[in-house]
Design a protein around this motif. Structure first.
Motif, PDB file in Angstrom:
ATOM      1  N   PHE A 136       4.783  15.459   1.193  1.00 30.06           N
ATOM      2  CA  PHE A 136       4.907  14.235   1.985  1.00 30.06           C
ATOM      3  C   PHE A 136       5.998  13.329   1.412  1.00 30.06           C
ATOM      4  O   PHE A 136       5.875  12.838   0.290  1.00 30.06           O
ATOM      5  N   PRO A 137       7.072  13.077   2.167  1.00 30.78           N
ATOM      6  CA  PRO A 137       8.173  12.232   1.667  1.00 30.78           C
ATOM      7  C   PRO A 137       7.916  10.761   1.956  1.00 30.78           C
ATOM      8  O   PRO A 137       8.502  10.171   2.862  1.00 30.78           O
ATOM      9  N   ALA A 138       7.037  10.141   1.199  1.00 33.18           N
ATOM     10  CA  ALA A 138       6.633   8.749   1.458  1.00 33.18           C
ATOM     11  C   ALA A 138       7.831   7.812   1.366  1.00 33.18           C
ATOM     12  O   ALA A 138       8.547   7.811   0.372  1.00 33.18           O
TER      13      ALA A 138
ATOM     14  N   SER B 131      -5.029  18.076   2.203  1.00 36.00           N
ATOM     15  CA  SER B 131      -4.850  19.254   1.369  1.00 36.00           C
ATOM     16  C   SER B 131      -3.762  18.991   0.348  1.00 36.00           C
ATOM     17  O   SER B 131      -2.970  18.037   0.478  1.00 36.00           O
ATOM     18  N   ARG B 132      -3.702  19.836  -0.648  1.00 44.42           N
ATOM     19  CA  ARG B 132      -2.655  19.700  -1.672  1.00 44.42           C
ATOM     20  C   ARG B 132      -1.268  19.866  -1.063  1.00 44.42           C
ATOM     21  O   ARG B 132      -0.344  19.117  -1.395  1.00 44.42           O
TER      22      ARG B 132
ATOM     23  N   PHE C  24       0.187   9.947  -4.920  1.00 48.63           N
ATOM     24  CA  PHE C  24       0.507  11.317  -4.530  1.00 48.63           C
ATOM     25  C   PHE C  24       1.395  11.994  -5.571  1.00 48.63           C
ATOM     26  O   PHE C  24       1.336  13.219  -5.744  1.00 48.63           O
ATOM     27  N   SER C  25       2.222  11.217  -6.254  1.00 49.36           N
ATOM     28  CA  SER C  25       3.104  11.785  -7.274  1.00 49.36           C
ATOM     29  C   SER C  25       2.341  12.127  -8.552  1.00 49.36           C
ATOM     30  O   SER C  25       2.579  13.160  -9.174  1.00 49.36           O
ATOM     31  N   ASP C  26       1.418  11.252  -8.943  1.00 48.27           N
ATOM     32  CA  ASP C  26       0.779  11.369 -10.256  1.00 48.27           C
ATOM     33  C   ASP C  26      -0.404  12.318 -10.300  1.00 48.27           C
ATOM     34  O   ASP C  26      -0.608  13.028 -11.291  1.00 48.27           O
ATOM     35  N   VAL C  27      -1.222  12.301  -9.266  1.00 51.95           N
ATOM     36  CA  VAL C  27      -2.528  12.965  -9.326  1.00 51.95           C
ATOM     37  C   VAL C  27      -2.407  14.422  -8.895  1.00 51.95           C
ATOM     38  O   VAL C  27      -1.806  14.741  -7.863  1.00 51.95           O
ATOM     39  N   GLU C  28      -2.988  15.305  -9.695  1.00 56.17           N
ATOM     40  CA  GLU C  28      -3.016  16.735  -9.389  1.00 56.17           C
ATOM     41  C   GLU C  28      -4.434  17.125  -8.980  1.00 56.17           C
ATOM     42  O   GLU C  28      -5.395  16.917  -9.729  1.00 56.17           O
TER      43      GLU C  28
ATOM     44  N   LYS D 282       0.818  -1.210   0.000  1.00 54.13           N
ATOM     45  CA  LYS D 282       0.000   0.000   0.000  1.00 54.13           C
ATOM     46  C   LYS D 282       0.854   1.262   0.000  1.00 54.13           C
ATOM     47  O   LYS D 282       0.507   2.262  -0.627  1.00 54.13           O
ATOM     48  N   GLY D 283       1.972   1.239   0.718  1.00 57.41           N
ATOM     49  CA  GLY D 283       2.836   2.413   0.752  1.00 57.41           C
ATOM     50  C   GLY D 283       3.339   2.797  -0.624  1.00 57.41           C
ATOM     51  O   GLY D 283       3.395   3.975  -0.982  1.00 57.41           O
ATOM     52  N   ASN D 284       3.705   1.798  -1.426  1.00 55.10           N
ATOM     53  CA  ASN D 284       4.162   2.071  -2.786  1.00 55.10           C
ATOM     54  C   ASN D 284       3.048   2.656  -3.645  1.00 55.10           C
ATOM     55  O   ASN D 284       3.286   3.530  -4.486  1.00 55.10           O
ATOM     56  N   VAL D 285       1.822   2.172  -3.437  1.00 51.20           N
ATOM     57  CA  VAL D 285       0.692   2.693  -4.200  1.00 51.20           C
ATOM     58  C   VAL D 285       0.415   4.145  -3.823  1.00 51.20           C
ATOM     59  O   VAL D 285       0.201   5.001  -4.692  1.00 51.20           O
TER      60      VAL D 285
END
Length: 309
Positions: free
Chosen positions: A164-166, A157-158, A74-78, A66-69
């Motif tokens: 966030f440094p996952a 929030s955005r 968070f990286s892809d979606v704006e 789940k962490g990888n997902v």
């Protein structure tokens, strides 16, 4: 600033064909203007096809966990507001507008859905106990502002998402999300939300003991990284007490006879005392490093607007 915030519903899932249609339809009804993203994490059933048929945007993340997902989402979606919810159908979509309204009204960065249920099968005693213990541990170390550490239903929030440094791989991601918010002292909120039983035929991917151990390990590593003075001070106290325990009988014997009968033990006690001193100095040095890292993360957080201009 946009007049109407863009809302993205993020649904990580693996083999949730039984429940994914319900999740997508419920959030479509609760948040008509939201874009729903379903991220398929190596499903072996037809989760992806069902989600697409019900109008979700389907993407894939092949790294398991789940962490990888969440990192990929968070990286892809704006968007301006992010709704993160598990794809197992256990969370109530009708509470999403209330949680979003709280986030906007109070200008919060995270609203947590605290699970409440009387259904024992939905929230097993082992999971409930483990969650209480881990939540209490995080509260003692990082601050008591969240009652349900492991909830899979959150609004962000955005500026939270984009700062966030996952680093987590699996179910530890909820712990990392919470500690990130607590460490930066972000404005937070929490709403009680019903927690339902899974659909018949659906099984939980959470292993009470294995995943609990991984979450505990994550908490320990986060304490080392975010509170190094506390972590290494505890290590120093342990080594100090161990050294004193080894040295005290030798000191008493020397006081009585002026002889050192266990010379190797005396050397060991002195070496352990040196470890205690080194641990304390490591904590002091790394505490300054951690403060610098926290300032960098804070500046990155402030650099991201609440809404994208």
């Amino acid at each position: 600033m946009a007049n109407t915030p863009r809302i993205a519903v993020l649904v990580p899932c693996r083999n949730e064909a039984i429940s994914i249609s319900r999740v997508v339809d419920d959030f479509r009804a609760a948040l008509p203007s939201a874009v729903i993203y379903v991220y398929n994490n190596n499903s072996t059933d037809n989760t992806e096809e069902i989600a697409r048929e019900h109008g979700a945007i389907v993407r894939r993340e092949t790294l398991p966990g789940k962490g990888n997902v969440v990192r990929r989402m968070f990286s892809d979606v704006e968007a301006d507001i992010y709704v993160l919810v598990d794809g197992d159908g256990t969370y109530d979509a009708r509470y999403a507008p209330q949680m979003i309204e709280l986030l906007l009204r109070e200008h919060l960065d995270m609203v947590n859905g605290a699970r409440i249920t009387d259904i024992e099968a939905a929230y097993r005693p082992g999971h409930r106990l483990g969650n209480s213990v881990l939540t209490g541990l995080v509260a003692k170390i990082f601050g008591s502002r969240i009652r349900d550490l492991l909830s899979g239903y959150r609004i962000f929030s955005r500026r939270f998402v984009k700062s966030f440094p996952a680093a987590s791989h699996g179910f530890e991601i909820e712990t990392e999300l919470t500690v990130h918010a607590l460490q930066l002292r972000m404005p937070l909120g929490e709403v009680d939300t019903p927690y339902r039983d899974r659909e018949e035929g659906s099984t939980s991917k959470l292993n009470t003991y294995a995943d609990g151990a991984r979450i505990l390990r994550t908490i320990i590593l986060l304490v080392k990284d975010e509170r190094p003075l506390l972590f290494f001070s505890l290590a120093a106290v342990f080594f100090f007490c161990l050294s004193i325990g080894l040295a005290l009988p030798i000191a008493l014997e020397f006081h009585r006879t002026h002889l050192v009968p266990r010379f190797p033990t005396a050397i060991l006690a002195m070496g352990i005392m040196l470890l205690a001193s080194l641990s304390l100095f490591c904590g002091l040095i790394l505490d300054s490093v951690a403060r610098g890292r926290a300032e960098v993360r804070r500046m990155r957080y402030l650099d991201v607007p609440f809404f994208e201009p």
